[in-house]
Design a protein around this motif. Structure first.
Motif, short mmCIF file in Angstrom:
data_model
loop_
_atom_site.label_atom_id
_atom_site.label_comp_id
_atom_site.label_asym_id
_atom_site.label_seq_id
_atom_site.Cartn_x
_atom_site.Cartn_y
_atom_site.Cartn_z
N LEU A 157 0.83 -1.20 0.00
CA LEU A 157 0.00 0.00 0.00
C LEU A 157 0.87 1.26 0.00
N GLY A 158 0.65 2.16 -0.95
CA GLY A 158 1.35 3.44 -0.97
C GLY A 158 2.78 3.38 -1.50
N THR A 159 3.24 2.22 -1.91
CA THR A 159 4.58 2.11 -2.53
C THR A 159 4.43 1.41 -3.89
N ALA A 200 0.22 -8.79 -10.75
CA ALA A 200 0.09 -10.16 -10.24
C ALA A 200 -0.92 -10.31 -9.10
N THR A 201 -0.94 -9.37 -8.15
CA THR A 201 -1.84 -9.56 -7.00
C THR A 201 -3.30 -9.42 -7.44
N GLY A 202 -3.57 -8.43 -8.30
CA GLY A 202 -4.95 -8.24 -8.78
C GLY A 202 -5.41 -9.43 -9.62
N GLY A 250 -11.29 0.22 -3.06
CA GLY A 250 -9.86 0.43 -3.29
C GLY A 250 -9.55 0.28 -4.76
N PHE A 251 -9.35 1.41 -5.45
CA PHE A 251 -9.07 1.35 -6.89
C PHE A 251 -7.59 1.63 -7.12
N GLY A 252 -6.74 0.96 -6.33
CA GLY A 252 -5.29 1.10 -6.50
C GLY A 252 -4.77 -0.05 -7.34
N ASN A 253 -3.55 -0.46 -7.04
CA ASN A 253 -2.91 -1.52 -7.81
C ASN A 253 -3.80 -2.78 -7.83
N VAL A 254 -4.12 -3.31 -6.66
CA VAL A 254 -4.83 -4.59 -6.60
C VAL A 254 -6.27 -4.45 -7.12
N GLY A 255 -7.00 -3.46 -6.60
CA GLY A 255 -8.42 -3.33 -6.93
C GLY A 255 -8.67 -3.01 -8.39
N SER A 275 -14.37 2.33 -5.40
CA SER A 275 -14.14 3.41 -4.42
C SER A 275 -12.64 3.62 -4.22
N ASP A 276 -12.33 4.76 -3.62
CA ASP A 276 -10.98 4.96 -3.07
C ASP A 276 -11.14 5.72 -1.76
N GLU A 277 -10.06 6.33 -1.26
CA GLU A 277 -10.14 7.02 0.04
C GLU A 277 -11.17 8.16 0.04
N ASP A 278 -11.48 8.73 -1.14
CA ASP A 278 -12.29 9.95 -1.19
C ASP A 278 -13.72 9.74 -1.63
N LEU A 334 -12.57 -6.58 -1.69
CA LEU A 334 -12.01 -5.65 -0.71
C LEU A 334 -10.52 -5.49 -1.03
N ALA A 335 -10.14 -4.31 -1.52
CA ALA A 335 -8.75 -4.14 -1.98
C ALA A 335 -8.19 -2.82 -1.46
N ALA A 336 -8.53 -2.48 -0.21
CA ALA A 336 -8.01 -1.22 0.35
C ALA A 336 -7.18 -1.52 1.61
N VAL A 337 -7.83 -1.48 2.76
CA VAL A 337 -7.07 -1.61 4.01
C VAL A 337 -7.77 -2.56 4.98
N GLU A 338 -7.19 -2.71 6.17
CA GLU A 338 -7.70 -3.62 7.20
C GLU A 338 -9.02 -3.12 7.79
N GLY A 339 -9.69 -4.05 8.47
CA GLY A 339 -10.81 -3.73 9.36
C GLY A 339 -11.97 -2.98 8.72
N GLN A 340 -12.35 -3.33 7.52
CA GLN A 340 -13.42 -2.61 6.84
C GLN A 340 -14.80 -3.18 7.15
N ILE A 341 -14.87 -4.50 7.33
CA ILE A 341 -16.18 -5.10 7.63
C ILE A 341 -16.14 -5.69 9.02
P1 NAD Z 1 -2.51 1.04 -3.52
O1 NAD Z 1 -1.88 2.07 -2.68
O2 NAD Z 1 -2.11 0.89 -4.94
O3 NAD Z 1 -4.12 1.26 -3.53
C1 NAD Z 1 -4.89 1.33 -2.36
C2 NAD Z 1 -6.29 1.82 -2.71
O4 NAD Z 1 -7.09 1.80 -1.53
C3 NAD Z 1 -6.31 3.28 -3.21
O5 NAD Z 1 -7.33 3.41 -4.17
C4 NAD Z 1 -6.67 4.06 -1.96
O6 NAD Z 1 -7.28 5.30 -2.24
C5 NAD Z 1 -7.63 3.10 -1.30
N1 NAD Z 1 -7.75 3.30 0.14
C6 NAD Z 1 -6.75 3.51 1.02
N2 NAD Z 1 -7.25 3.67 2.25
C7 NAD Z 1 -8.60 3.56 2.14
C8 NAD Z 1 -9.67 3.63 3.05
N3 NAD Z 1 -9.44 3.85 4.36
N4 NAD Z 1 -10.92 3.45 2.58
C9 NAD Z 1 -11.14 3.22 1.26
N5 NAD Z 1 -10.16 3.13 0.34
C10 NAD Z 1 -8.92 3.30 0.78
O7 NAD Z 1 -2.32 -0.31 -2.70
P2 NAD Z 1 -2.37 -1.81 -3.23
O8 NAD Z 1 -0.99 -2.25 -3.55
O9 NAD Z 1 -3.43 -1.94 -4.26
O10 NAD Z 1 -2.79 -2.58 -1.90
C11 NAD Z 1 -4.15 -2.68 -1.50
C12 NAD Z 1 -4.28 -3.78 -0.46
O11 NAD Z 1 -3.81 -5.01 -1.00
C13 NAD Z 1 -3.46 -3.55 0.82
O12 NAD Z 1 -4.19 -4.06 1.91
C14 NAD Z 1 -2.22 -4.40 0.59
O13 NAD Z 1 -1.64 -4.83 1.81
C15 NAD Z 1 -2.83 -5.58 -0.14
N6 NAD Z 1 -1.84 -6.33 -0.92
C16 NAD Z 1 -1.14 -5.72 -1.91
C17 NAD Z 1 -0.20 -6.46 -2.62
C18 NAD Z 1 0.57 -5.86 -3.77
O14 NAD Z 1 1.26 -6.61 -4.46
N7 NAD Z 1 0.44 -4.58 -4.04
C19 NAD Z 1 0.02 -7.81 -2.31
C20 NAD Z 1 -0.74 -8.40 -1.30
C21 NAD Z 1 -1.67 -7.65 -0.62
#
Ligand code: NAD
Length: 460
Positions: A157-159, A200-202, A250-255, A275-278, A334-341
């Motif tokens: 997350l964030g890297t 790969a993760t997505g 979570g519309f980041g890398n994984v989502g 969704s994302d953080e906003d 669920l592709a954002a952070v911990e403890g959502q549900i």
């Molecule tokens: P990312 O930073 O690329 O994307 C995260 C997304 O989640 C962003 O859209 C962000 O806006 C959103 N987000 C962050 N906090 C939020 C909140 N409180 N509520 C709603 N949305 C929120 O990160 P990523 O690499 O896609 O990782 C997402 C999750 O997948 C993390 O839990 C990470 O540990 C897990 N994960 C990632 C990988 C990987 O290879 N990147 C591997 C295994 C697990």
């Protein structure tokens, strides 16, 4: 699941295994000391490093930022786990994520142990210079504990690959003459990374659901099994003449990659919310994911106003970030952070399948509630291992004459993930015990870890 919930689950599973005696090696262990010793080891952490890194901000102010590396257990191999940059990072969270890495690697039979890193910083508030500095300082501070035969970080997350490339560059500078290529995985292709790591993760997350529906279920349904409650929901979903409605938190890398994978399955799926953080964006008829991908690539977030939706050329209703969790859908990714549900919102979830791309997004009680109500949870340690599978290929690649192609990587990822999913779904659907999918995954992982600990002579 919090760290304490993870530990409770480990204890519950070891207690079950103690009664079942899964291997002849332990038949003389009448008092169960092998299992008690294993639980003690797996519930505790090898090493927790907390440090404050000094960063000079662009405005001239010096900040000391908390940074962590937690090495949970290396009985399966070198410590391995991502580094996250997030304003929610804390020691408990990083330790929980490190424990999950140990369990995940054991479930997927990868030759790595479990670790995790984190920096308490919001990367969106850093300039490129500040981000570069935080990345380099992290490596400088943690260097004695990192390295290709000690602990191998990756993005989280964030890297991303850019941050990891900077970290490799710093590692190389401060360890002249030492091997550095395998000090990190998730590097860019030009820097020794492997094709397909970013996706790969997505891809693996979506595959863990799609394999169940498209292959496992179809070949299994003529067999006589005592079916868990979730069977009916799955059957209804598969036989429906309507497309499966997918919501993605979570519309980041994984989502974003998982959402895109859903749309590759012909007309079987539509993505009705992301969704994302906003923001949450809804469209009952299906969102234009391709255009949202293009927009978020450019802006690093989703459109969040009518003007921005117009700019992205996307039709959608705008809602609060948490609205995605309770939106009308069949599959919730669920592709954002911990403890959502949690117990507070679990009854408002309409999805019949919950897919954990993120780590630990569902609490233990909510997990049990879903199992009792016929809703399948495909847990993190099963679903989101695509990244570490491909990290393993990246780690192996340095021994090859030529790099793996993207096709090689996706084929290997698909084969490996399919094997593990097959094993888990066989146990889940054919077992008389009707344990949760998560408990089953823990069981399989802990059987391996206990055997390794025993064979290494650690349980005497
Ligand atoms: P990312 O930073 O690329 O994307 C995260 C997304 O989640 C962003 O859209 C962000 O806006 C959103 N987000 C962050 N906090 C939020 C909140 N409180 N509520 C709603 N949305 C929120 O990160 P990523 O690499 O896609 O990782 C997402 C999750 O997948 C993390 O839990 C990470 O540990 C897990 N994960 C990632 C990988 C990987 O290879 N990147 C591997 C295994 C697990």
């Amino acid at each position: 699941m919090s760290r304490d919930e993870t530990r409770t689950l480990i204890q519950e599973v070891v207690d079950k295994l103690k009664k079942e005696t899964f291997s002849n090696e332990f038949t003389n262990n009448e008092n169960g000391e092998v299992f008690d010793s294993a639980a003690e080891i797996i519930k505790t952490t090898d090493k927790i490093i907390k440090s404050y890194i000094r960063v000079s901000r662009d405005n001239g102010v010096i900040e000391r930022i908390p940074a962590y590396r937690v090495q949970h257990n290396n009985i399966s191999g070198f410590y391995k786990g991502g580094i996250r940059f997030s304003p929610a990072v804390n020691e408990e969270e990083v330790e929980n994520l490190a424990i999950l890495m140990t369990i995940k690697n054991a479930l997927h039979e990868l030759p790595f142990g479990g670790a995790k890193g984190g920096v308490f910083v919001d990367p969106r508030n850093l300039s490129p210079r500040e981000l570069n500095l935080v990345s380099k300082k992290y490596v400088q501070r943690l260097k004695p504990d990192l390295g290709p035969t000690k602990d191998i970080p990756a993005p989280d997350l964030g890297t991303n690959d850019k941050v990891i490339d900077w970290m490799v560059g710093e590692y190389k500078t401060i360890t002249p003459g030492e091997s550095y290529v395998n000090s990190f995985t998730g590097k860019s292709a030009v820097n020794g990374g492997v094709a397909g790591r970013r996706e790969a993760t997505g891809i693996g997350t979506f595959l863990s659901y799609y394999y169940l529906r498209d292959q496992w279920f179809k070949q299994a349904k003529t067999m006589k099994v005592t079916r868990p409650k979730s069977w009916k929901n799955l059957e209804t979903l598969i036989h429906s003449d309507q497309p499966t409605r997918v919501a993605v938190q979570g519309f980041g890398n994984v989502g974003s990659i998982a959402a895109n994978e859903a749309l590759k399955c012909e007309d079987e799926h539509i993505v009705t919310a992301v969704s994302d953080e906003d923001v949450t964006l809804h469209n009952r008829k299906g969102l234009d994911i391709e255009r949202l991908l293009a927009y978020s690539e450019q802006h690093r977030r989703l459109p969040r106003s009518a003007e921005e939706l117009k700019e992205a050329n996307v039709q959608a209703d705008i809602d609060s970030p948490s609205a995605v969790l309770t939106s009308e859908c069949d599959l919730l990714i669920l592709a954002a952070v911990e403890g959502q549900i949690t117990e507070e919102n679990m009854k408002d979830v309409s999805a019949k399948i919950l897919l954990e791309g993120a780590n630990a997004p569902i609490t233990k009680n909510a997990d049990e509630y879903f199992e009792n109500n016929g809703i399948i949870v495909i847990p993190d340690i099963l679903a989101n291992a695509g990244g570490v599978h491909v990290s393993y290929l990246e780690w192996m690649q340095s021994n090859n004459d030529k790099p793996y192609t993207k096709e090689d990587v996706i084929t290997a990822l698909t084969d490996k993930m399919t094997d593990v999913c097959h094993r888990v779904y066989d146990h889940y659907f054919y077992s008389e015990n009707h344990e949760t999918t998560r408990m089953l995954c823990y069981k399989l992982a802990l059987m391996r870890l206990i055997t390794l600990l025993y064979r290494h002579g650690k349980l005497y």
